[in-house]
Design a protein around this motif. Structure first.
Motif, PDB file in Angstrom:
ATOM      1  N   ILE A 220       0.864  -1.184   0.000  1.00 18.81           N
ATOM      2  CA  ILE A 220       0.000   0.000   0.000  1.00 18.81           C
ATOM      3  C   ILE A 220       0.897   1.229   0.000  1.00 18.81           C
ATOM      4  O   ILE A 220       1.645   1.468   0.960  1.00 18.81           O
ATOM      5  CB  ILE A 220      -0.934   0.025   1.223  1.00 18.81           C
ATOM      6  CG1 ILE A 220      -1.813  -1.227   1.239  1.00 18.81           C
ATOM      7  CG2 ILE A 220      -1.794   1.283   1.215  1.00 18.81           C
ATOM      8  CD1 ILE A 220      -2.701  -1.333   2.466  1.00 18.81           C
ATOM      9  N   THR A 221       0.868   1.998  -1.088  1.00 21.11           N
ATOM     10  CA  THR A 221       1.695   3.202  -1.201  1.00 21.11           C
ATOM     11  C   THR A 221       0.903   4.443  -0.797  1.00 21.11           C
ATOM     12  O   THR A 221      -0.303   4.392  -0.585  1.00 21.11           O
ATOM     13  CB  THR A 221       2.228   3.353  -2.632  1.00 21.11           C
ATOM     14  OG1 THR A 221       1.121   3.339  -3.552  1.00 21.11           O
ATOM     15  CG2 THR A 221       3.179   2.218  -2.987  1.00 21.11           C
ATOM     16  N   ASN A 222       1.609   5.570  -0.723  1.00 20.06           N
ATOM     17  CA  ASN A 222       1.017   6.842  -0.283  1.00 20.06           C
ATOM     18  C   ASN A 222       0.301   6.666   1.065  1.00 20.06           C
ATOM     19  O   ASN A 222      -0.748   7.259   1.314  1.00 20.06           O
ATOM     20  CB  ASN A 222       0.040   7.387  -1.334  1.00 20.06           C
ATOM     21  CG  ASN A 222       0.731   7.714  -2.641  1.00 20.06           C
ATOM     22  OD1 ASN A 222       1.692   8.479  -2.661  1.00 20.06           O
ATOM     23  ND2 ASN A 222       0.258   7.122  -3.729  1.00 20.06           N
ATOM     24  N   ALA A 223       0.885   5.839   1.912  1.00 20.71           N
ATOM     25  CA  ALA A 223       0.285   5.528   3.212  1.00 20.71           C
ATOM     26  C   ALA A 223       1.260   5.961   4.311  1.00 20.71           C
ATOM     27  O   ALA A 223       2.211   5.230   4.628  1.00 20.71           O
ATOM     28  CB  ALA A 223      -0.004   4.037   3.317  1.00 20.71           C
ATOM     29  N   ASN A 224       1.024   7.120   4.863  1.00 17.91           N
ATOM     30  CA  ASN A 224       1.920   7.668   5.870  1.00 17.91           C
ATOM     31  C   ASN A 224       1.428   7.270   7.262  1.00 17.91           C
ATOM     32  O   ASN A 224       0.613   7.951   7.884  1.00 17.91           O
ATOM     33  CB  ASN A 224       2.001   9.190   5.746  1.00 17.91           C
ATOM     34  CG  ASN A 224       3.191   9.769   6.497  1.00 17.91           C
ATOM     35  OD1 ASN A 224       3.759   9.118   7.370  1.00 17.91           O
ATOM     36  ND2 ASN A 224       3.557  10.987   6.152  1.00 17.91           N
ATOM     37  N   VAL A 225       1.934   6.155   7.736  1.00 17.33           N
ATOM     38  CA  VAL A 225       1.538   5.651   9.049  1.00 17.33           C
ATOM     39  C   VAL A 225       2.106   6.573  10.126  1.00 17.33           C
ATOM     40  O   VAL A 225       3.274   6.964  10.080  1.00 17.33           O
ATOM     41  CB  VAL A 225       2.043   4.214   9.261  1.00 17.33           C
ATOM     42  CG1 VAL A 225       1.726   3.744  10.677  1.00 17.33           C
ATOM     43  CG2 VAL A 225       1.431   3.286   8.223  1.00 17.33           C
ATOM     44  N   GLY A 226       1.261   6.906  11.073  1.00 12.88           N
ATOM     45  CA  GLY A 226       1.660   7.855  12.109  1.00 12.88           C
ATOM     46  C   GLY A 226       1.060   9.219  11.883  1.00 12.88           C
ATOM     47  O   GLY A 226       0.965  10.036  12.800  1.00 12.88           O
ATOM     48  N   LYS A 227       0.656   9.462  10.629  1.00 11.04           N
ATOM     49  CA  LYS A 227      -0.033  10.722  10.290  1.00 11.04           C
ATOM     50  C   LYS A 227      -1.400  10.409   9.680  1.00 11.04           C
ATOM     51  O   LYS A 227      -2.427  10.718  10.247  1.00 11.04           O
ATOM     52  CB  LYS A 227       0.826  11.563   9.347  1.00 11.04           C
ATOM     53  CG  LYS A 227       2.055  12.164  10.025  1.00 11.04           C
ATOM     54  CD  LYS A 227       2.795  13.138   9.124  1.00 11.04           C
ATOM     55  CE  LYS A 227       3.963  13.785   9.857  1.00 11.04           C
ATOM     56  NZ  LYS A 227       4.731  14.727   8.990  1.00 11.04           N
ATOM     57  N   ASP A 228      -1.405   9.788   8.506  1.00 11.37           N
ATOM     58  CA  ASP A 228      -2.672   9.475   7.836  1.00 11.37           C
ATOM     59  C   ASP A 228      -3.305   8.191   8.360  1.00 11.37           C
ATOM     60  O   ASP A 228      -4.523   8.023   8.301  1.00 11.37           O
ATOM     61  CB  ASP A 228      -2.450   9.343   6.324  1.00 11.37           C
ATOM     62  CG  ASP A 228      -1.842  10.600   5.714  1.00 11.37           C
ATOM     63  OD1 ASP A 228      -2.094  11.690   6.251  1.00 11.37           O
ATOM     64  OD2 ASP A 228      -1.108  10.481   4.721  1.00 11.37           O
ATOM     65  N   ILE A 229      -2.481   7.282   8.845  1.00 14.51           N
ATOM     66  CA  ILE A 229      -2.979   6.007   9.370  1.00 14.51           C
ATOM     67  C   ILE A 229      -2.544   5.892  10.829  1.00 14.51           C
ATOM     68  O   ILE A 229      -1.356   6.016  11.147  1.00 14.51           O
ATOM     69  CB  ILE A 229      -2.435   4.818   8.555  1.00 14.51           C
ATOM     70  CG1 ILE A 229      -2.882   4.919   7.095  1.00 14.51           C
ATOM     71  CG2 ILE A 229      -2.896   3.491   9.162  1.00 14.51           C
ATOM     72  CD1 ILE A 229      -2.280   3.877   6.193  1.00 14.51           C
TER      73      ILE A 229
END
Length: 497
Positions: A220-229
């Protein structure tokens, strides 16, 4: 061994490189691999030593000697020599998930520790590795092999650099369901955007990623864990989480005038170039251009060299590379014996190209920036530099580089690239998961382990050990995968070496 007298009969032969002035016309890889017959000859030079330091991967005097993955180098050299290419591939991939990457970008710790290299030229282990893996793709040996049984366990991996990919590959082979989250638009992390295309063409990464997808790994790209997720969501949906986000805090140069327009971190410069190259062949102009500019690169390591080569391909008017430390000797010193890593001066591809284009080595040693100079519009127009010398600290007894009084001078430049290394984990991801950091701002774990202070959260790669080599990241990913597997199943048969 391939041939008992091979090392006496055959000379080392390297893959031919395109001439510097020709290769700078594009961003393509520029080495022509040896033919299969020539590679067999090179493999014949391997003596299958009684003590093969090439695969040791041990620490000697603070430096790694031999391959950290403990690649079975003598075995696959022998198999290559006897034309058993498929079995050579099987032995190579027993310890290394990504020989297509390491055979292009690794500094060949194996060759530096080769016994032949003690007396003359080492065996071409890196080139042989490249030949084995590329032949495997050609013949179909490297095709997708999905696991036959699934365990029902789910693992989330944050970061798709070499550590994250190695962990994903291992855990998927075990039968766990693996999802890799990447905040950028393409998978690969450091491999994709930290290493220029002329060292590692990106189709090589895509080829392997597509195989991993066929084998069941989800990306899964464009997935900023810690901010968006949110981490809480992942910890609820997945049985385990591995943080493999790299050490992406670039070290800054805090000198007066740092706010001048025209100063960039090397990682941003390299990433923008690669992204624009892949998106539009640089036609979108969405990159930091060095065309027609006098470029100064602060940092003498591999990243600094990559900036030299990239700047020249842009069409820079001139390139200078500042290095704080003294020039290393051209040959091994007596206090740096084999099989220690050789502390010698290496002229890499970027420096070769600068010499060809501008007539001299771009490196200026024992020099650092004292001030960034800017014009009335706030744009960078030059640097004030100062020479450095080594002096022993009276309190600690350690050698330090200190300024030489009265040695200031000026350099004209209108683009500065800071390639001074990285400081550790980015704060936001560590805080989001609540993991402890050590004194070096890497994610803390017990020595020799990968489990963090947070339940079901593990870490690996540069985020765990600090800025390091791709081969070390792969090893960390493999070891973390085994520890995660043990925590899920109570045991593990995943190989780490």
């Amino acid at each position: 061994m391939g041939k008992p007298t091979g090392f006496m009969e055959y000379d080392r032969e390297n893959a031919a490189a395109v001439a510097p002035k020709e290769r700078i016309k594009n961003f393509n890889e520029f080495h022509t691999p040896l033919s299969k017959e020539k590679q067999r000859v090179q493999a014949a030079r391997c003596m299958n030593c009684g003590v093969p330091f090439c695969q040791a991967g041990m620490n000697i005097m603070g430096m790694t000697s031999g391959c950290p993955l403990h690649n079975l180098v003598p075995e696959w050299n022998d198999l290559l020599y006897t034309n058993n290419w498929e079995q050579a591939y099987n032995r190579l991939t027993k310890t290394n998930n990504f020989p297509e990457f390491t055979s292009r970008v690794c500094p060949a710790l194996c060759e530096a520790a080769c016994t032949c290299g003690h007396w003359e030229d080492p065996v071409t282990c890196k080139a042989n590795e490249h030949g084995i893996i590329e032949n495997a793709y050609e013949k179909g040996y490297a095709a997708a092999k999905p696991p036959r049984v699934r365990t029902g366990k789910k693992v989330a991996i944050i970061g798709s650099g070499p550590a994250g990919l190695a962990a994903a590959d291992q855990l998927n082979k075990r039968g766990h369901s693996v999802t890799v989250f990447e905040r950028d638009d393409r998978v690969g992390g450091l491999l994709m955007y930290g290493i220029p295309n002329m060292k590692l063409e990106k189709w090589v990464i895509d080829r392997k990623i597509n195989i991993m997808k066929e084998e069941g790994v989800e990306f899964i790209t464009n997935a900023n864990v810690g901010k968006d997720i949110k981490p809480a969501k992942l910890l609820k949906e997945y049985d385990r989480v591995i943080l493999a986000c790299g050490a992406k805090n670039p070290r800054n140069i805090k000198a007066p005038g740092r706010d001048a327009e025209g100063i960039y971190f090397a990682v941003d410069f390299l990433k923008a170039t690669t992204k624009s190259l892949l998106d539009s062949e640089l036609k979108d102009n969405k990159y930091i251009s060095a065309k027609g500019k006098k470029v100064v690169i602060i940092g003498g390591g591999d990243t600094g060299n990559d900036c030299v080569g990239t700047s020249i391909r842009h069409g820079a008017a001139g390139v200078i590379q500042l290095e704080m430390m003294p020039k290393a000797p051209d040959e091994r010193a007596e206090n740096n014996p084999w099989p220690e890593w050789p502390r010698v001066c290496k002229t890499d591809y970027g420096q070769e190209e600068a010499i060809a284009m501008f007539g001299s080595d771009p490196r200026i040693y024992q020099t650092t920036v004292k001030e960034f100079l800017k014009d009335k519009n706030g744009k960078l127009c030059g640097l004030k530099t100062v020479k450095l010398e080594g002096k022993k600290d009276e309190k600690t007894g350690r050698m330090q580089m200190v300024e030489v009084p009265g040695s200031e001078s000026k350099l004209d430049c209108d683009l500065v690239l800071i390639a001074a290394g990285f400081l550790g984990t980015e704060d936001y991801i560590a805080k989001a998961f609540g993991v402890d950091l050590n004194a070096r701002t890497n994610v803390a774990t017990e020595a020799g382990h990968y489990k963090t202070n947070v339940e079901n959260v593990f870490t690996a790669g540069d985020m765990h050990r600090g800025q390091s080599l791709v081969v070390w990241a792969i090893r960390e990913g493999r070891e973390a995968a085994r520890e995660v597997d043990e925590s899920l199943m109570g045991y593990s048969y995943l190989s780490v070496q």
